[in-house]
Design a protein around this motif. Structure first.
Motif, PDB file in Angstrom:
ATOM      1  N   GLY A 101       8.124 -71.811 -43.055  1.00  0.00           N
ATOM      2  CA  GLY A 101       8.776 -70.506 -43.140  1.00  0.00           C
ATOM      3  C   GLY A 101       8.801 -69.718 -41.854  1.00  0.00           C
ATOM      4  N   CYS A 102       8.346 -70.306 -40.729  1.00  0.00           N
ATOM      5  CA  CYS A 102       8.215 -69.550 -39.479  1.00  0.00           C
ATOM      6  C   CYS A 102       9.252 -69.990 -38.443  1.00  0.00           C
ATOM      7  N   VAL A 103       9.928 -68.985 -37.822  1.00  0.00           N
ATOM      8  CA  VAL A 103      10.941 -69.230 -36.787  1.00  0.00           C
ATOM      9  C   VAL A 103      10.687 -68.265 -35.631  1.00  0.00           C
ATOM     10  N   GLU A 141      11.086 -62.850 -30.688  1.00  0.00           N
ATOM     11  CA  GLU A 141      10.940 -62.503 -32.101  1.00  0.00           C
ATOM     12  C   GLU A 141      10.157 -63.573 -32.846  1.00  0.00           C
ATOM     13  N   VAL A 142       9.438 -63.151 -33.873  1.00  0.00           N
ATOM     14  CA  VAL A 142       8.795 -64.044 -34.840  1.00  0.00           C
ATOM     15  C   VAL A 142       9.300 -63.652 -36.218  1.00  0.00           C
ATOM     16  N   LYS A 178      17.264 -47.433 -33.691  1.00  0.00           N
ATOM     17  CA  LYS A 178      17.380 -48.685 -34.428  1.00  0.00           C
ATOM     18  C   LYS A 178      16.022 -49.375 -34.451  1.00  0.00           C
ATOM     19  N   PHE A 179      15.914 -50.354 -35.353  1.00  0.00           N
ATOM     20  CA  PHE A 179      14.654 -51.082 -35.465  1.00  0.00           C
ATOM     21  C   PHE A 179      14.652 -52.254 -34.492  1.00  0.00           C
ATOM     22  N   HIS A 180      13.668 -52.249 -33.596  1.00  0.00           N
ATOM     23  CA  HIS A 180      13.542 -53.324 -32.614  1.00  0.00           C
ATOM     24  C   HIS A 180      12.691 -54.426 -33.227  1.00  0.00           C
ATOM     25  N   GLU A 181      13.278 -55.595 -33.453  1.00  0.00           N
ATOM     26  CA  GLU A 181      12.660 -56.638 -34.256  1.00  0.00           C
ATOM     27  C   GLU A 181      11.763 -57.592 -33.469  1.00  0.00           C
ATOM     28  N   ALA A 223      12.088 -62.697 -42.549  1.00  0.00           N
ATOM     29  CA  ALA A 223      11.787 -61.296 -42.253  1.00  0.00           C
ATOM     30  C   ALA A 223      11.110 -61.173 -40.899  1.00  0.00           C
ATOM     31  N   PRO A 224      11.529 -60.186 -40.071  1.00  0.00           N
ATOM     32  CA  PRO A 224      10.894 -60.029 -38.748  1.00  0.00           C
ATOM     33  C   PRO A 224       9.430 -59.626 -38.881  1.00  0.00           C
TER      34      PRO A 224
END
Length: 323
Positions: free
Chosen positions: A243-245, A285-286, A200-203, A291-292
């Motif tokens: 737009g950044c979380v 995560e960022v 799986k994709f690790h985000e 989108a990651p």
């Protein structure tokens, strides 16, 4: 060598009289000796020139060998410098200019003029022309990239001066202090799930750390979630605007509440082992516009270049996902 003298017996006076060579014989002797001298001299000169070499020629050969060695060293150093410049250009286009909301520098602008190979034709008459042309081409390319990059950084500096608020809201430090970090458990990208065994994709990034290790906000923002989330366990989510979380998961304790405003470096939680987790760690995560993003690209304030390079290596080699 003494000159040979010839005598002839004269029965008329019962004496030996000296015989003198004729003029023709003398001329022939001189010519023969001169010719032999020329032949021997030519042979000696050929031996010295082609096999031994004059002292001046030996010096030239040594200087030529040293020059070739220096050119080889210069060639390798230019390759290394161009490699560094390519890394800087990549980071400039895909990170700095992205977070500043400005267009990337086009390839045509970065390499303007290098499609014209005729600019090096004047070097064709030189010895080792291809080597000299190759070195000159690399030096010109390095000069061009440096010029373009300096202009790019000047532009970014002006944008930074007018976007100070935006910079405060860009994640730019590690969520765990370097002194508290045990190791990078897993990097960003496709990894094997430790529980389900599937790919799986690790985000985000997993930081292995003891339970209770302080977790810090990586930029100014507002806490929009501080609760239990399936899979994440105890989760803090901060909206930084623009737009950044950022997300901080598997926590043991919350130090902030939903709706609270935080500054970069504020204590927001403590690491734990909650949710889908195989050991105490922080999953970070960022996300940009949903989108990651690779968080490794967002560390530029609290670590040295050496520490940053080491972190990149650890993130690329870390394959043991802990969540």
């Amino acid at each position: 060598m003494s000159k040979k003298v010839f005598y002839r017996y004269n029965p008329a006076n019962d004496k030996y009289e000296r015989v003198y060579p004729s003029r023709r014989s003398r001329i022939w002797g001189i010519a023969r000796n001169t010719f032999m001298g020329i032949v021997i001299s030519a042979a000696l000169f050929s031996i010295i020139y082609y096999w031994i070499g004059t002292p001046a020629e030996q010096r030239l050969r040594e200087e030529n060998e040293q020059l070739n060695t220096q050119l080889d060293i210069l060639n390798r150093r230019l390759d290394a410098s161009l490699g560094v410049m390519n890394d800087i250009s990549e980071r400039d286009d895909n990170f700095y200019r992205v977070i500043m909301g400005t267009e990337r520098v086009s390839r045509a602008k970065r390499y303007a003029g290098f499609e014209n190979e005729n600019r090096y034709n004047h070097l064709n008459t030189l010895h080792d022309a291809e080597l000299i042309k190759n070195l000159t081409r690399k030096m010109d390319m390095l000069d061009r990239q440096l010029y373009v990059q300096i202009k790019s950084f000047d532009e970014l500096q002006k944008l930074a001066e007018t976007n100070k608020d935006r910079i405060r809201h860009i994640p730019s430090i590690q969520p765990i202090a370097q002194k508290h970090m045990r190791k990078m458990a897993s990097g960003y990208g496709t990894r094997r799930d430790p529980i389900y065994g599937t790919r799986k994709f690790h985000e985000g990034l997993d930081f292995a750390a003891d339970k209770g290790t302080p977790v810090y906000a990586t930029a100014d923002g507002k806490v929009v979630n501080a609760s239990w989330e399936s899979g994440y366990g105890n989760l803090v989510e901060i909206d930084h605007g623009y737009g950044c979380v950022t997300r901080y998961a598997h926590l043991s304790k919350f130090k902030v509440k939903e709706g609270q405003t935080v500054k970069r470096g504020d204590l927001i939680a403590e690491t734990g082992n909650t949710g889908k987790s195989t050991g105490p760690h922080l999953h970070y995560e960022v996300r940009y516009n949903g989108a990651p993003q690779n968080p490794i690209n967002y560390y530029f304030m609290d670590i040295t270049p050496e520490q940053y390079n080491q972190l990149i290596l650890e993130a690329e080699n870390a394959g043991h996902v802990m969540d």
